[in-house]
Each structure stands twice: as C-alpha cells, then as structure tokens.
Design a protein around this motif. Structure first.
Motif, PDB file in Angstrom:
ATOM      1  N   HIS A  24      -6.471  -7.568  22.535  1.00 41.26           N
ATOM      2  CA  HIS A  24      -6.454  -9.017  22.796  1.00 41.26           C
ATOM      3  C   HIS A  24      -5.254  -9.661  22.113  1.00 41.26           C
ATOM      4  O   HIS A  24      -4.931  -9.327  20.977  1.00 41.26           O
ATOM      5  N   ASP A  25      -4.649 -10.576  22.826  1.00 45.26           N
ATOM      6  CA  ASP A  25      -3.567 -11.410  22.309  1.00 45.26           C
ATOM      7  C   ASP A  25      -4.038 -12.143  21.045  1.00 45.26           C
ATOM      8  O   ASP A  25      -5.076 -12.780  21.031  1.00 45.26           O
ATOM      9  N   VAL A  26      -3.260 -12.026  19.967  1.00 45.78           N
ATOM     10  CA  VAL A  26      -3.621 -12.695  18.709  1.00 45.78           C
ATOM     11  C   VAL A  26      -3.193 -14.163  18.732  1.00 45.78           C
ATOM     12  O   VAL A  26      -3.547 -14.930  17.838  1.00 45.78           O
ATOM     13  N   GLY A  27      -2.433 -14.580  19.752  1.00 48.02           N
ATOM     14  CA  GLY A  27      -2.099 -16.005  19.906  1.00 48.02           C
ATOM     15  C   GLY A  27      -0.896 -16.459  19.105  1.00 48.02           C
ATOM     16  O   GLY A  27      -0.636 -17.643  18.986  1.00 48.02           O
ATOM     17  N   LEU A  28      -0.161 -15.499  18.542  1.00 51.10           N
ATOM     18  CA  LEU A  28       0.989 -15.845  17.703  1.00 51.10           C
ATOM     19  C   LEU A  28       2.286 -15.713  18.487  1.00 51.10           C
ATOM     20  O   LEU A  28       2.472 -14.737  19.208  1.00 51.10           O
ATOM     21  N   THR A  29       3.187 -16.649  18.327  1.00 51.08           N
ATOM     22  CA  THR A  29       4.530 -16.479  18.861  1.00 51.08           C
ATOM     23  C   THR A  29       5.392 -15.796  17.818  1.00 51.08           C
ATOM     24  O   THR A  29       5.767 -14.650  17.947  1.00 51.08           O
ATOM     25  N   ARG A  30       5.685 -16.505  16.751  1.00 54.21           N
ATOM     26  CA  ARG A  30       6.392 -15.875  15.637  1.00 54.21           C
ATOM     27  C   ARG A  30       5.697 -16.323  14.357  1.00 54.21           C
ATOM     28  O   ARG A  30       5.051 -17.352  14.300  1.00 54.21           O
TER      29      ARG A  30
ATOM     30  N   ALA B 240       1.018 -12.570   6.369  1.00 53.13           N
ATOM     31  CA  ALA B 240       0.511 -11.479   7.221  1.00 53.13           C
ATOM     32  C   ALA B 240       0.879 -10.108   6.664  1.00 53.13           C
ATOM     33  O   ALA B 240       0.163  -9.136   6.886  1.00 53.13           O
TER      34      ALA B 240
ATOM     35  N   GLU C 196     -10.858 -14.294   8.926  1.00 55.68           N
ATOM     36  CA  GLU C 196     -10.388 -14.236  10.309  1.00 55.68           C
ATOM     37  C   GLU C 196     -10.338 -12.777  10.805  1.00 55.68           C
ATOM     38  O   GLU C 196     -10.698 -12.506  11.945  1.00 55.68           O
TER      39      GLU C 196
ATOM     40  N   ALA D 118     -13.868 -11.859  11.472  1.00 60.58           N
ATOM     41  CA  ALA D 118     -14.339 -12.578  12.665  1.00 60.58           C
ATOM     42  C   ALA D 118     -13.803 -11.899  13.924  1.00 60.58           C
ATOM     43  O   ALA D 118     -14.507 -11.802  14.942  1.00 60.58           O
ATOM     44  N   ALA D 119     -12.567 -11.412  13.855  1.00 62.82           N
ATOM     45  CA  ALA D 119     -11.986 -10.717  15.004  1.00 62.82           C
ATOM     46  C   ALA D 119     -12.764  -9.433  15.306  1.00 62.82           C
ATOM     47  O   ALA D 119     -13.066  -9.122  16.460  1.00 62.82           O
TER      48      ALA D 119
ATOM     49  N   LEU E 167     -10.672  -3.667  17.495  1.00 60.87           N
ATOM     50  CA  LEU E 167      -9.777  -4.523  18.246  1.00 60.87           C
ATOM     51  C   LEU E 167      -8.344  -4.146  17.895  1.00 60.87           C
ATOM     52  O   LEU E 167      -8.042  -3.783  16.760  1.00 60.87           O
TER      53      LEU E 167
ATOM     54  N   TRP F 174      -4.685  -5.989  18.097  1.00 59.98           N
ATOM     55  CA  TRP F 174      -4.027  -7.266  18.326  1.00 59.98           C
ATOM     56  C   TRP F 174      -2.702  -7.056  19.063  1.00 59.98           C
ATOM     57  O   TRP F 174      -1.918  -6.162  18.716  1.00 59.98           O
TER      58      TRP F 174
ATOM     59  N   SER G  86       2.446 -12.125  21.882  1.00 60.95           N
ATOM     60  CA  SER G  86       2.416 -12.893  23.129  1.00 60.95           C
ATOM     61  C   SER G  86       3.217 -12.220  24.242  1.00 60.95           C
ATOM     62  O   SER G  86       3.150 -12.653  25.396  1.00 60.95           O
TER      63      SER G  86
ATOM     64  N   GLU H  59     -15.091 -14.771   2.810  1.00 66.42           N
ATOM     65  CA  GLU H  59     -16.119 -15.099   3.802  1.00 66.42           C
ATOM     66  C   GLU H  59     -17.111 -16.062   3.183  1.00 66.42           C
ATOM     67  O   GLU H  59     -18.107 -15.667   2.567  1.00 66.42           O
TER      68      GLU H  59
ATOM     69  N   GLY I  23       3.486 -21.529  14.747  1.00 68.24           N
ATOM     70  CA  GLY I  23       3.689 -20.219  15.360  1.00 68.24           C
ATOM     71  C   GLY I  23       2.570 -19.778  16.281  1.00 68.24           C
ATOM     72  O   GLY I  23       2.531 -18.630  16.695  1.00 68.24           O
ATOM     73  N   LEU I  24       1.654 -20.695  16.601  1.00 65.86           N
ATOM     74  CA  LEU I  24       0.512 -20.360  17.448  1.00 65.86           C
ATOM     75  C   LEU I  24       0.753 -20.781  18.881  1.00 65.86           C
ATOM     76  O   LEU I  24       1.249 -21.881  19.120  1.00 65.86           O
ATOM     77  N   THR I  25       0.386 -19.944  19.822  1.00 65.19           N
ATOM     78  CA  THR I  25       0.380 -20.379  21.215  1.00 65.19           C
ATOM     79  C   THR I  25      -1.000 -20.948  21.535  1.00 65.19           C
ATOM     80  O   THR I  25      -1.157 -22.138  21.727  1.00 65.19           O
ATOM     81  N   ARG I  26      -1.996 -20.107  21.566  1.00 65.93           N
ATOM     82  CA  ARG I  26      -3.371 -20.594  21.722  1.00 65.93           C
ATOM     83  C   ARG I  26      -4.245 -19.845  20.737  1.00 65.93           C
ATOM     84  O   ARG I  26      -3.923 -18.744  20.316  1.00 65.93           O
ATOM     85  N   ARG I  27      -5.360 -20.498  20.355  1.00 72.26           N
ATOM     86  CA  ARG I  27      -6.259 -19.856  19.393  1.00 72.26           C
ATOM     87  C   ARG I  27      -6.958 -18.684  20.067  1.00 72.26           C
ATOM     88  O   ARG I  27      -7.473 -18.822  21.163  1.00 72.26           O
ATOM     89  N   PRO I  28      -7.032 -17.529  19.388  1.00 76.66           N
ATOM     90  CA  PRO I  28      -7.803 -16.423  19.958  1.00 76.66           C
ATOM     91  C   PRO I  28      -9.299 -16.763  19.926  1.00 76.66           C
ATOM     92  O   PRO I  28      -9.723 -17.664  19.194  1.00 76.66           O
TER      93      PRO I  28
ATOM     94  N   TRP J 248     -11.839 -15.527  18.606  1.00 77.94           N
ATOM     95  CA  TRP J 248     -12.567 -15.359  17.344  1.00 77.94           C
ATOM     96  C   TRP J 248     -12.086 -16.354  16.283  1.00 77.94           C
ATOM     97  O   TRP J 248     -12.547 -16.310  15.142  1.00 77.94           O
TER      98      TRP J 248
ATOM     99  N   LEU K 139     -11.359 -19.003  13.522  1.00 83.25           N
ATOM    100  CA  LEU K 139     -12.165 -19.821  12.616  1.00 83.25           C
ATOM    101  C   LEU K 139     -11.424 -21.103  12.236  1.00 83.25           C
ATOM    102  O   LEU K 139     -11.783 -21.755  11.254  1.00 83.25           O
TER     103      LEU K 139
ATOM    104  N   GLU L 250      -3.512 -18.755   3.227  1.00 85.55           N
ATOM    105  CA  GLU L 250      -2.410 -19.113   4.120  1.00 85.55           C
ATOM    106  C   GLU L 250      -2.153 -20.632   4.069  1.00 85.55           C
ATOM    107  O   GLU L 250      -0.992 -21.067   4.070  1.00 85.55           O
TER     108      GLU L 250
END
Lengths: 251, 251
Positions: free
Chosen positions: A104-110, A117, A126, A129-130, A142, A144, A147, B19, B107-112, B114, B116, B126
């Motif tokens: 699954h796409d983690v939703g990050l560009t850069r 990370a 997180e 949760a993933a 999973l 990751w 994009s 958590e 740096g996010l495109t869309r939230r995955p 999962w 939080l 972070e």
C-alpha cells in the motif's frame, strides 16, 4: 527487566512524547546476535533525537543468552533499560511458514527536512496501526510503497528479494527508510551461498516476477511472502538456506 | 502527579511504542478549561487506537485549579495518569508577544487508511522534531502545508486566521488533521465579538493577505504570527480581544 536499568517517571519524555529510541535484538545461546550493529544504529537514532546513549549499555546486555529470545533496548532522555522475553510463537511461525504480504502507498511524496524516518524511535503507533490495518485486510504484514509505486519497507521490517542470483534490498540512503540490520548482514554474507548482493529500487508491479520475497527483521530473521496482494507464491528453496546462513535453527 | 494515578512499567506499550493518547488542558482558578471537549477528544483518540479510557478520569481532575496551569492527561493500554504544572514562561510570552511562523510542505499526498493523524497519540517525536527544525531555521513554530500548498495545522496547534469579519480555521474532516479544541471553541463564540466563523482551506500564497494569523492551542490560547516566512506583520487589535474572549488574562 535487566538489573541496573533506569527508573521510570510520569514525566519521562519517552512516555509523554514517544521521544526515545529502541532496538530489538535476537538473543541466542551464544548471546545477543549482531549486537554491535544494533548498538551502532541505536546511537545513530539517538543522535537524530539529540539523546545520549549511556556508555554502560553494551556491558549490561552482552552476556545475556537465550534459546530464542528477544532483547529490547530502550533509551529516552531520562532513562534507559533493557527487557528480555522469549520470541513469541507467532513470530517463530512466520519464519517457518511465511506470511501473507500486501502492498500500500504510504502517502508520502518526499520526506520533510525534520523527518525521523531513518531513526528507530519510540513513536511507533503509526507503524503498529499500519500492521493492524494489514491484518484487518486478511494479511499478516504490509509493504509500504512510495507515490511512484516503488517498494520502501515494512512497518517493522526491511524488504529483501531474490532476482536470479542476486539478493536485493532497498537503498536506505536514497529513500530515507530505516537501514535494516538483518538485511545488511544477510547481503554482506551472500557470497557464502553463491549469491550476489545489490541495493536496488523495485516497483510493486515488478515484485511478482522476482524469485523470492522476504521481510527481514531481527526476531523473524526472514519471513517469506507466500502471498503478495492475494496472489500465491511457491515457497523458495532459498528460505531455509538463508535462515540457516543467518543462524536461525529450524523450529 | 495526581493521586490515584496508574503505575508505570517497563513493558507499557505507551512507553515502548508511543501507543497511547493524551490531552493538554489549560487549568484556571475555576478549574480545567474546556475539560469536557478535551475528554471527548481523548475518547475519540483512544478509540482510534483501540484503548479504553478509565471512567474515573474526569472526577480525578475536575477539581484541580491553578492561576495558569497545564494539566496533562495520559492514557495507555496499561495505565492512565495526570500531571499538573505551571504554564511555562515561554508559552506565556507567545500569547503576549506572538511568534515567528514559517511554512513547510509536510510531504504528504493523501493519508494512508491506517493513519492516526486525527488522533492525539503519544507518538509525538516527529511533531517535536518539526518544531525543533523550525527553531533551527530561526522561527518559533511551523505551519504544515499539503502538497498543493494548502495550510493544514502546526505540529502542536491549529491554524486560525481572520479574513475581513470572518474567523477561519482548516476543516479537520476534509484534511484528516487533529480537530482543534481551542479553535473550535473560539469559532463557536465568534458572534459574541461581532465576527462570523467558517471552516475553509487557504494556501500559503494567500495567507499573507489575511487580516491576522494565529496558532491556537490549549496553553497558548492564541499566538499571533508576527512574522510569516520572514515577512513582518503588524500586531492585530483582535489578538487581545480574542484572548480576552477565551478567558486568558493579560500577563
């Protein structure tokens, strides 16, 4: 808990903000496995958070032995400690039987400039949760993707794959992922079993065509993907050979 | 620490994995401010992690008073506790003098699926790393932008701005950001000072043209952006009026 470990307080920043670092180390009859590499990564993670690692930590844990154990090292700004437990049966089963892996796409560009990370911090909600989300989809774990559909890492593991006679993993330097201790050790020893080793990028579309796919981590060693996004994959003869190379006995 | 609070252990998942969930509540001579709203958000955050909030928590803390205090509520899978401290002078100064605010793509495109991001978890490393990065750039705080340049939130605060006679904040439902308790309360009471209220999106390019920009959070109340990405901004006459509306006395 290991004697000599630190006290916990309700104002510790490790607890209040997940500001701390950790390592999970496999413990064997001969002692903690790849301890120096884990301590080196712990020090790098701590440096990313501006935390000092107490100098006595290696001495505290280097003598620990176990038939199949999990050593956890935790360092926060105000305390440090270690715990030892048996490796859970669920993890032993993943070594033996493999896993159902989904992508699954983690939703990050850069990664933003403050990204942690590449550090193994206690802010792990997180990641977990993933993994819970993957289990809710009927999988075990999973992978990751960025994009562009390129594979990065799992929430708690590195990706390793076999392409012909080459063992591959994702380059941490180019992607900002956590450098995998187990994966790096495996690739460094690949020549012992007649394989080459290379850091590469691979897309989710290319992954089904490789010869074998594993998640690599300290306690599992290697967990082979026996399904990828629902598609079954034959068990690779390399899985027991590589687990043996890594010193994981059959269970 | 509040009497009746939980014990800490070295295997608590709140410490080992970040958590757990928390709330920070401003404490006044009359007691904890907006306690019900904070407890409601704590319950929603806990539900996102599958954690139960002990039923006695409200009774434990509702009688606490302070001239200018910070109540922190923490709930993990194995413990819950509360701490009370004076609001630090740095935060009181931000109410009074405002802040130097900079913007940066998160740096996010869309939230995955999962994600939080809408829960206030203990995995806060972070967020604090982002604030430290802003300080290293010579600013006081940071405003996160999405990949289209639209403003989201700060690492520890909501964005509020004044556009003519309308008080605005970013829509949590459309963006997946944490719903701000202080911002929601302020917008709900805007009519008392002759202002309208609206949830909107705004880009970083549009922000310099608005009448006032604030970061809203429990302890600061409102901290006005007196510089935005290095450009100075005149102090808004609305800052003391709105702080007064929120019950923050001049200090």
């Amino acid at each position: 808990m290991i004697p000599g470990s630190g006290e916990l307080t309700h104002t510790d920043r490790g607890l209040l903000y997940g500001e701390g670092v950790f390592e999970t180390v496999h413990v064997r009859p001969a002692g903690p496995w790849l301890l120096d590499a884990h301590l080196a990564r712990l020090a790098r993670s701590a440096a990313a958070l501006g935390i000092d690692v107490p100098s006595g930590l290696a001495e505290l844990v280097s003598g620990i032995t176990h038939t199949d154990g999990a050593l956890r090292l935790v360092v926060t700004p105000s305390t440090s400690f270690a715990t030892v437990d048996a490796v859970p049966e669920t993890i032993r089963a993943e070594r033996r039987d493999g896993i159902r892996l989904i992508t699954h796409d983690v939703g990050l560009t850069r990664r933003p400039p403050w990204s942690l990370a590449g550090a193994k911090t206690l802010s792990y909600a997180e990641n977990l949760a993933a993994k819970r989300w993957a289990v809710a989809q009927g999988a075990d774990d999973l992978l990751w993707l960025d994009s562009h559909g390129q594979a990065l890492e799992g929430p708690t593991a590195s990706l390793v794959w076999l392409d012909g006679d080459t063992l591959c993993t994702v380059a941490p330097d180019r992607t900002g992922i956590l450098p995998g201790t187990t994966a790096a050790h495996l690739l460094a020893r690949s020549a012992e079993v007649g394989l080459r080793a290379e850091e590469r990028m691979i897309t989710a579309a290319e992954l089904p065509g490789v010869d074998a796919i594993w998640l690599a981590s300290s306690l599992r060693g290697l967990a082979e993907a026996r399904t990828l996004d629902g598609q079954e994959r034959a068990a690779s003869p390399w899985t027991p050979r590589l687990l043996d190379l890594l010193g994981f006995s059959p269970s």
